[in-house]
Scaffold this active site. Sequence first.
Site, PDB file in Angstrom:
ATOM      1  N   PRO A   2      44.409  32.274  36.345  1.00  0.00           N
ATOM      2  CA  PRO A   2      44.133  31.099  35.507  1.00  0.00           C
ATOM      3  C   PRO A   2      42.681  31.044  35.060  1.00  0.00           C
ATOM      4  O   PRO A   2      41.762  31.316  35.830  1.00  0.00           O
ATOM      5  CB  PRO A   2      44.459  29.929  36.440  1.00  0.00           C
ATOM      6  CG  PRO A   2      45.389  30.493  37.459  1.00  0.00           C
ATOM      7  CD  PRO A   2      44.980  31.919  37.643  1.00  0.00           C
ATOM      8  N   GLU A   3      42.490  30.711  33.792  1.00  0.00           N
ATOM      9  CA  GLU A   3      41.154  30.529  33.247  1.00  0.00           C
ATOM     10  C   GLU A   3      40.931  29.028  33.035  1.00  0.00           C
ATOM     11  O   GLU A   3      41.735  28.192  33.458  1.00  0.00           O
ATOM     12  CB  GLU A   3      41.008  31.321  31.954  1.00  0.00           C
ATOM     13  CG  GLU A   3      41.232  32.827  32.138  1.00  0.00           C
ATOM     14  CD  GLU A   3      41.053  33.620  30.857  1.00  0.00           C
ATOM     15  OE1 GLU A   3      40.234  33.210  30.008  1.00  0.00           O
ATOM     16  OE2 GLU A   3      41.735  34.660  30.691  1.00  0.00           O
ATOM     17  N   HIS A  95      57.129  29.587  50.030  1.00  0.00           N
ATOM     18  CA  HIS A  95      55.814  29.752  49.418  1.00  0.00           C
ATOM     19  C   HIS A  95      55.123  28.416  49.129  1.00  0.00           C
ATOM     20  O   HIS A  95      54.115  28.385  48.434  1.00  0.00           O
ATOM     21  CB  HIS A  95      55.933  30.565  48.133  1.00  0.00           C
ATOM     22  CG  HIS A  95      56.499  31.938  48.336  1.00  0.00           C
ATOM     23  ND1 HIS A  95      55.946  32.856  49.217  1.00  0.00           N
ATOM     24  CD2 HIS A  95      57.595  32.537  47.802  1.00  0.00           C
ATOM     25  CE1 HIS A  95      56.650  33.970  49.199  1.00  0.00           C
ATOM     26  NE2 HIS A  95      57.655  33.806  48.361  1.00  0.00           N
ATOM     27  N   ARG A 114      51.684  34.721  46.149  1.00  0.00           N
ATOM     28  CA  ARG A 114      50.828  35.860  46.471  1.00  0.00           C
ATOM     29  C   ARG A 114      49.660  35.471  47.381  1.00  0.00           C
ATOM     30  O   ARG A 114      48.941  36.344  47.869  1.00  0.00           O
ATOM     31  CB  ARG A 114      50.317  36.501  45.169  1.00  0.00           C
ATOM     32  CG  ARG A 114      51.461  36.974  44.279  1.00  0.00           C
ATOM     33  CD  ARG A 114      50.970  37.547  42.965  1.00  0.00           C
ATOM     34  NE  ARG A 114      50.288  38.820  43.152  1.00  0.00           N
ATOM     35  CZ  ARG A 114      49.766  39.544  42.152  1.00  0.00           C
ATOM     36  NH1 ARG A 114      49.854  39.085  40.910  1.00  0.00           N
ATOM     37  NH2 ARG A 114      49.168  40.683  42.395  1.00  0.00           N
ATOM     38  N   ARG A 157      20.723  41.007  28.278  1.00  0.00           N
ATOM     39  CA  ARG A 157      21.842  41.834  28.712  1.00  0.00           C
ATOM     40  C   ARG A 157      22.050  43.020  27.786  1.00  0.00           C
ATOM     41  O   ARG A 157      22.139  42.862  26.572  1.00  0.00           O
ATOM     42  CB  ARG A 157      23.119  40.984  28.796  1.00  0.00           C
ATOM     43  CG  ARG A 157      23.119  40.099  30.040  1.00  0.00           C
ATOM     44  CD  ARG A 157      24.278  39.118  30.037  1.00  0.00           C
ATOM     45  NE  ARG A 157      24.403  38.493  31.349  1.00  0.00           N
ATOM     46  CZ  ARG A 157      23.619  37.504  31.768  1.00  0.00           C
ATOM     47  NH1 ARG A 157      22.681  37.037  30.980  1.00  0.00           N
ATOM     48  NH2 ARG A 157      23.788  36.990  32.976  1.00  0.00           N
TER      49      ARG A 157
END
Length: 282
Positions: A2-3, A95, A114, A157
């Site tokens: 997830p973002e 789960h 997971r 950068r």
Amino acid sequence: MPELPEVETVCRGLAPFLEQRILQEVDVRRADLRQPFPDNLQQRLTGRRVQRVHRRGKYYIWDLDDGMCVLGHLGMSGSWRIHTAQDEQPAIGKHDHLVMRTDRDDTLTYHDPRRFGVLLLVSSNALPGHPLLRSMGPEPLSDAFDGSILVQAFSRRRTTVKVALLDQGVVAGIGNIYASEALYRAGIAPDRPAHSLDERECRSLAGAVQSVLFDALESGGSSLRDHMQVNGELGYFQHRFAVYDRMGQPCPDCTCDHTQGGGVRRIIQAGRSTFFCAMRQR
């Protein structure tokens, strides 16, 4: 994983059911996720009032009435589900690792097949300096985020602009999906050196980052594998992807001919797939 839009969607879904509610019952059904749960988590959460639900980067935060915070990450497959007192209560599955009931009899269940998620208890005073948060960059949905922030960050950068966007110290919450989509909207090639972007391009990219995140929020995030809203519905921004996971397909809003130019292309950067249009993005 997830973002920002997926985590923000979860926070907005939880807030009406958690804010100013007391955690009446807390059932911790296993000892750990990616790392052990805090000691005595059940006792420390039971009876606490949740004052605020919010987000920092890809982490969700619950402010509690005793000066502590729940700091959590959904990992690869984590999700929170809500069932109100009027709903038929589902059976608890293997789960479902945390089950909580509020003083309004709403049930919140943390589901994580997971087990890559994280849930910690942190003092609110220590939260800004916590190792998971202290080096995080600005929030891209804030009014303070603009092109000047990217100009300053990119000037130091020598990596590519796509990899720089994935650096949580540059911008908080951006991951692989939304970095690819924002670069497409800004018309910037993902393999450009970050320091090569001029002020105009940085302004364009900052605007593209914000627009793609707002659009994703309106769609409930992107559900590629496990993301689910707290009401059990999927996000649907994946149906609006311009380039992500669309290798070889024609590009929207572009003059490229996919039968000749190959359409959306895919390259690997820092071990992650990047999708882009070579005609549109320079």
